[in-house]
Design an enzyme around this catalytic site. Structure first.
Site, PDB file in Angstrom:
ATOM      1  N   ASP A   1      47.734 -29.393  -4.223  1.00 48.78           N
ATOM      2  CA  ASP A   1      46.840 -30.560  -4.199  1.00 48.78           C
ATOM      3  C   ASP A   1      45.369 -30.194  -4.387  1.00 48.78           C
ATOM      4  O   ASP A   1      44.872 -29.239  -3.789  1.00 48.78           O
ATOM      5  CB  ASP A   1      46.964 -31.281  -2.855  1.00 48.78           C
ATOM      6  CG  ASP A   1      48.309 -31.951  -2.700  1.00 48.78           C
ATOM      7  OD1 ASP A   1      49.222 -31.641  -3.489  1.00 48.78           O
ATOM      8  OD2 ASP A   1      48.451 -32.780  -1.790  1.00 48.78           O
TER       9      ASP A   1
ATOM     10  N   GLY B   1      54.097 -26.815  -9.569  1.00 49.52           N
ATOM     11  CA  GLY B   1      54.225 -25.753 -10.570  1.00 49.52           C
ATOM     12  C   GLY B   1      55.346 -24.761 -10.308  1.00 49.52           C
ATOM     13  O   GLY B   1      55.515 -23.799 -11.058  1.00 49.52           O
TER      14      GLY B   1
ATOM     15  N   ASP C   1      57.840 -36.418  -5.748  1.00 49.62           N
ATOM     16  CA  ASP C   1      57.184 -35.325  -5.031  1.00 49.62           C
ATOM     17  C   ASP C   1      58.174 -34.515  -4.195  1.00 49.62           C
ATOM     18  O   ASP C   1      58.813 -35.049  -3.283  1.00 49.62           O
ATOM     19  CB  ASP C   1      56.099 -35.957  -4.139  1.00 49.62           C
ATOM     20  CG  ASP C   1      55.116 -34.958  -3.597  1.00 49.62           C
ATOM     21  OD1 ASP C   1      55.354 -33.754  -3.735  1.00 49.62           O
ATOM     22  OD2 ASP C   1      54.105 -35.406  -3.026  1.00 49.62           O
TER      23      ASP C   1
HETATM   24  C1  GLA Z   1      51.686 -34.364  -1.777  1.00 49.25           C
HETATM   25  C2  GLA Z   1      51.156 -34.621  -3.183  1.00 49.25           C
HETATM   26  C3  GLA Z   1      49.925 -35.508  -3.099  1.00 49.25           C
HETATM   27  C4  GLA Z   1      50.286 -36.814  -2.409  1.00 49.25           C
HETATM   28  C5  GLA Z   1      50.873 -36.527  -1.031  1.00 49.25           C
HETATM   29  C6  GLA Z   1      51.412 -37.790  -0.367  1.00 49.25           C
HETATM   30  O1  GLA Z   1      50.796 -33.605  -1.024  1.00 49.25           O
HETATM   31  O2  GLA Z   1      50.896 -33.430  -3.844  1.00 49.25           O
HETATM   32  O3  GLA Z   1      49.394 -35.741  -4.384  1.00 49.25           O
HETATM   33  O4  GLA Z   1      51.169 -37.545  -3.204  1.00 49.25           O
HETATM   34  O5  GLA Z   1      51.936 -35.598  -1.102  1.00 49.25           O
HETATM   35  O6  GLA Z   1      51.974 -37.551   0.874  1.00 49.25           O
END
Ligand code: GLA
Length: 672
Positions: free
Chosen positions: A483, A462, A403
């Site tokens: 998200d 993306g 991430d």
């Molecule tokens: C980001 C990701 C989420 C999750 C959080 C965890 O927002 O997009 O899916 O993994 O971090 O902190």
């Protein structure tokens, strides 16, 4: 005398109030039916339950909400004027919210605030409601995503003809109804038809089969190095050479037996069908622990989900130590002297957790960031990528979600301490693109070099059209959007953003529209998904036709019958897991009905008629050519698992009745 006085007073009261205008406050209506992007409607409070405050000024009355928000009110001539002040609540200081307040009368726009930002002074609204039967108060996102958009309607009131209330309503049906038939007692194998593994990697595959237990399993023509456990249907071992192996799986119980082909591809590509499993984030957020993860693995088996192909158990953020460490279990040294990451005290033994998950024939996933900090402020992989990849392999990790989080700060050259504070840098191309690809390629190459298969998921929302280059980093899937939340606005906007990436989807490469938001979700604040039942059917149907990775985001120990029925429809899952690996796209639009189609390996076509409108759609559909469908077709309703029509597509139509925010999900099969 007394009687006369009483009569006069009563007459005056009645007279004065008949047809008289009275004020009715917006906060006196039932606001609970409003839909909004986050939280609950605040009655005389902000969405966070605090005093309504806009640009330093506080207000006693109003409606605190969050974009995307909609409140529908039936007026039927009972109100003549609406007035209010609007603005963004100060509680979002430190962020960059932007919204647009809009008012619709009889579905036509009557007023708009223009885009408003934090600290903008409250703007006045005053609209005449003459001739308006239905009013809608909307807060739209201010074109920078619906994040931190805490929006207030304050001192909001109606001038009415004397009524004591006005009816608010939500046009989307809220009663759950189950369409998925219960699995039969006779055995049925539901595993996908193809499975990829790299030569030399540990092989772990649990045959997914429904039917009465006990059941015995058999696999004919297994390649050398693999064996099947006849009691559990778990295939283990190792294939040393590259090759394609046509295996015949069978399952037998007291009621009968069944066989299904499985093509094992031993080569470079893995995750040939979309990943199916569970992830801790949407339900537990930062409150995840090894114990909860083990219980999720147990529940995956106990609920029977495993018999429909669900098999990954993925730990998201917060298995590491956290830099803020308010929770004492998050406080500790991030890494050992050699740079190997240490787990927080809720995850005492990762290898043990991996073994526990694997013993059930399931796979383990984990989470990190290419930056020094994850999005939740835990230790990320920056500078320790090699050690992390090695740790994952040692623990038996089968999946990594990587991430972006603080990596934007690395590109900007910020000192480590500041990295968590900056928003992610969006990179769009040129030199920036190289910088954005680099950290993902670094980890991808390291994972590829490990002695086990680790499915690699890029989570960078993306940026830089990740679908065009994700494959070069050895990734199997990549998030295409920000998200997801359990709101209609979120599901709809994510669904609309998928088509552009569709040409890049193929076996081993998937666009990821984020995890499922059905069941009890809440990111640490558990609640039943706010999506209405029809919205949930649409959500699952679209994620199925998009060939999206399917990661359940709910608490598996709290599964209700409706949610379980959404997740165990084998015909809906089969479209998602289809070995051809295409991603369905929207090929036709009729008003607010969008029609998505996906080619299937057997020559059939899955078609989702998705109604994004607030009205039921009743049509006779005839434009089959637009969907690439011709000839005589058998039409099968996938949710009901029933043939519903036989039509000659050149001169016959298909009658459709699709609920508001709902779907009809069909398969078209050429027939004589
Ligand atoms: C980001 C990701 C989420 C999750 C959080 C965890 O927002 O997009 O899916 O993994 O971090 O902190």
């Amino acid at each position: 005398m007394f009687r006369f006085k009483f009569f006069v007073i009563s007459f005056l009261i009645a007279g004065c109030c008949l047809n008289a205008q009275t004020t009715l406050w917006l906060d006196q209506l039932d606001l609970s039916v409003a839909t909004q992007g986050n939280g609950k409607p605040g009655i005389n409070t902000s969405v966070d339950g605090k005093k309504l405050t806009i640009a330093g000024k506080t207000f006693d009355r109003g409606f605190g909400t969050h974009a995307e928000s909609s409140l529908l009110i039936r007026l039927d001539g009972k109100a003549t004027k609406f007035s209010a002040w609007v603005g963004i609540d100060d509680e979002m200081k430190g962020h960059e919210p932007a919204v647009e307040f809009e008012i619709y009368g009889n579905n036509k726009k009557l007023w708009s605030s223009g885009i408003m930002h934090l600290s903008d002074k409250a703007k006045p609204v005053s609209v005449s409601l003459k001739g308006i039967k239905q009013l809608e108060l909307v807060v739209a996102d201010g074109r920078n995503g619906p994040y931190y958009d805490h929006a207030d309607w304050v001192d909001a009131r109606f001038e009415t003809t004397g009524v004591s209330t006005l009816e608010t309503f939500n046009p989307i049906a809220s009663e759950p109804y189950i369409l998925t038939p219960k699995p039969a007692a006779v055995p049925k194998i539901n595993s996908a038809g193809v499975y990829g593994v790299r030569p030399g990697s540990p092989f772990l595959f649990r045959v997914a089969a429904t039917g009465e237990r006990p059941m015995t399993f058999l696999a004919k023509n297994l390649p050398k190095g693999l064996t099947i456990d006849s009691q559990t249907g778990i295939i283990t071992g190792k294939i040393d050479t590259k090759g394609t192996y046509e295996v015949l799986l069978s399952a037998k119980n007291a009621k009968g037996s069944v066989s299904k082909k499985l093509r094992i591809e031993s080569g470079d590509k893995i995750a040939l069908t979309p990943t199916m499993g569970w992830n801790s984030w949407n339900c537990f957020g930062h409150e995840v622990s090894a114990d909860k993860v083990k219980r999720a693995a147990d529940a995956l088996v106990k609920t029977g989900l495993v018999n429909h192909g669900w098999n990954y158990i993925n730990v998201d953020d917060s298995w590491q130590y956290n830099r803020d460490g308010k929770d004492p279990s998050f406080k500790g040294q991030f890494r050992d002297e050699d740079g190997y990451i240490l787990t927080n005290s809720k995850f005492l033994d990762m290898k043990n957790l991996g073994d526990y998950i694997h013993a059930n024939g399931l796979k383990m996933g984990i989470y990190s960031s290419p930056g020094p900090w994850t999005c939740g402020g835990c230790a990320g992989s920056y500078g320790y990528e090699k050690q992390d990849a090695e740790s994952y392999a040692r623990w038996g990790v089968d999946y990594l979600k990587y991430d972006w989080c603080s990596y934007g700060g690395v590109i900007d050259g910020l000192p480590n301490n500041d990295l968590g504070k900056v928003p992610s840098l969006a990179f769009n191309g040129g030199g920036d693109l190289d910088k954005g690809v680099k950290p993902f390629k670094l980890m991808g190459d390291l994972l590829y070099g490990q002695p086990r298969d680790i499915v690699y998921n890029l989570c960078q929302y993306g940026m830089g059209d990740v679908w065009k280059w994700g494959d070069e980093t050895h990734a199997q899937s990549w998030r295409t959007t920000n998200d997801i939340t359990d709101t209609w606005a979120s599901v709809k906007s994510i669904a609309f953003a998928q088509d552009k990436a569709a040409p890049y989807a193929k076996p081993g490469n998937r666009n990821d529209p984020d995890m499922l938001v059905v069941g009890v979700v809440g990111w640490g604040n558990p609640h039943q998904s706010k999506l209405k039942p029809d919205e949930q059917y649409l959500h699952i149907s679209l994620w199925s036709i998009f060939s999206a990775p399917l990661l359940i985001g709910c608490d598996l120990e709290k599964l209700d019958d409706f949610t379980l029925s959404l997740l165990t429809n084998d015909e809906v899952i089969a479209v998602n897991q289809d070995a051809l690996g295409k991603q369905g796209v929207c090929l036709d639009t009729v008003g607010e009905l969008k029609i998505y189609a996906k080619d299937l390996e057997d020559g059939g076509k899955a078609v989702a008629f998705a109604n994004f409108g607030r009205e039921k759609v009743k049509i006779s559909y005839k434009d089959f050519k637009t969907l690439g469908i011709s000839g005589n077709q058998k039409v099968r309703d996938l949710w009901r698992q029933k043939d519903v029509a036989k039509i000659n597509t050149s001169n016959q139509t298909l009658s459709l009745e699709i609920p508001a925010h709902g779907v009809a999900y069909y398969k078209f099969i050429l027939s004589k």
